[in-house]
Design a protein around this motif. Structure first.
Motif, short mmCIF file in Angstrom:
data_model
loop_
_atom_site.label_atom_id
_atom_site.label_comp_id
_atom_site.label_asym_id
_atom_site.label_seq_id
_atom_site.Cartn_x
_atom_site.Cartn_y
_atom_site.Cartn_z
N UNK A 85 51.94 16.13 -20.25
CA UNK A 85 52.48 16.85 -21.39
C UNK A 85 52.52 18.36 -21.19
N UNK A 86 51.52 18.89 -20.48
CA UNK A 86 51.49 20.33 -20.25
C UNK A 86 52.63 20.77 -19.35
N UNK A 87 52.89 20.01 -18.29
CA UNK A 87 53.96 20.38 -17.35
C UNK A 87 55.32 20.29 -18.03
N UNK A 88 55.56 19.23 -18.81
CA UNK A 88 56.84 19.10 -19.48
C UNK A 88 57.01 20.18 -20.55
N UNK A 89 55.94 20.49 -21.29
CA UNK A 89 56.02 21.56 -22.27
C UNK A 89 56.32 22.90 -21.64
N UNK A 90 55.69 23.15 -20.47
CA UNK A 90 55.96 24.40 -19.76
C UNK A 90 57.40 24.46 -19.27
N UNK A 91 57.92 23.33 -18.82
CA UNK A 91 59.31 23.28 -18.35
C UNK A 91 60.28 23.58 -19.49
N UNK A 92 60.05 22.98 -20.66
CA UNK A 92 60.93 23.19 -21.80
C UNK A 92 60.85 24.62 -22.32
#
Length: 294
Positions: free
Chosen positions: A166-173
């Motif tokens: 979730x952290x990586x995807x949130x950072x990407x968005x």
């Protein structure tokens, strides 16, 4: 009175009806990745079929897409809530006044803009026509939907690579959103310093900057299906098409006949601003997508 069904036994006939042979399959079964070929070579198209089945059947990728959809929906709701607090809803509705025909033509224009002739925004009684009536009018529907699709695709790509969290995807968005906001702020500052007289508003610049998400989606999707070679081919094509689209659109909107009558230094600043905004697009597209294709 109900009749009792009677089972008739076949008579001793010498002729027996033969079952019709099964018809040959219309398409070869490629669900196993590679079909058996003489010499052990893969069947034509087996690589693409294997990649598609791998993308759709990976449980980690499906979970990543579901989580990405949740993040995108939550972010969209928050953005709409904040926009309603500070922005006139009627003014915002103009940028979402689209239909299916406009969306299809606009996507085609973003992918192949080289044959388009008239780039001027159409007016009716000094009021610009809505996007569904004018292909050259900027909209926020395509950038919004493309951003959500990009987040979903990024989640799927990270899940396939076993790097999803979730952290990586949130950072990407959030990174993709912050870059667009920074680009819009830089364009507003450049327009102010170059003293460009135009009808471009923040929403216009946000729409033009958000069109890059379409190229990002095509680049990542091609990279997932065909590897890094396909990614770089799609990146080169979408980047060049977007640069051409940005130059023609901004040159017509910000550097129209009314603004080209100024001094030569001001004209050069306006031209540099347009070229700089266009040249910046491939760098952002590459920066936001290269880590999703391996």
């Amino acid at each position: 009175m109900l009749g009792v069904p009677v089972t008739c036994k076949p008579t001793g006939s010498k002729h027996r009806a033969r079952a019709a042979p099964d018809p040959p399959p219309l398409f070869d079964d490629t669900s196993g990745g590679y079909s058996s070929q003489p010499g052990g070579y893969p069947a034509p198209g087996a690589d693409v079929a294997f990649n598609v089945n791998h993308l759709l059947g990976d449980p980690m990728a499906n979970m990543a897409m579901a989580y990405g959809s949740s993040i995108a929906s939550h972010g969209k709701d928050m953005m709409n809530k904040e926009l309603h607090r500070f922005v006139s809803v009627n003014k915002l509705k103009y940028f979402f006044a689209v239909d299916t025909a406009y969306v299809a033509k606009k996507l085609g224009l973003l992918v192949f803009p080289y044959t388009h002739q008239n780039w001027e925004v159409q007016y009716s009684r000094d009021v610009p026509l809505p996007p569904r009536q004018d292909l050259n009018a900027p909209d926020l529907y395509i950038p919004t939907m493309a951003f959500i699709t990009y987040v979903l695709l990024a989640g799927m790509a990270l899940g396939i690579q076993k790097r999803f969290s979730p952290e990586v995807l949130g950072l990407c968005a959030s990174t993709a959103l912050v870059w667009v906001v920074m680009e819009v702020l830089a364009l507003l500052l450049g327009i102010y310093l170059a003293t460009v007289r135009s009808d471009l508003s923040t929403f216009h610049l946000l729409a033009y900057s958000g069109y890059k998400y379409v190229g990002m989606i095509l680049s990542v999707l091609t990279g997932l299906l065909f590897g890094s070679d396909g990614y770089y081919v799609a990146l080169a094509w979408t980047s060049s098409a977007l640069m051409y689209f940005i130059v023609r659109s901004l040159r017509t909107a910000a550097l129209g006949p009314d603004s080209m009558g100024g001094p030569a230094p001001r004209q050069r600043l306006q031209l540099y601003l347009t070229l700089g905004a266009a040249a910046f697009q491939p760098l952002i597209i590459y920066w936001l997508t290269f880590h999703l294709v391996r």
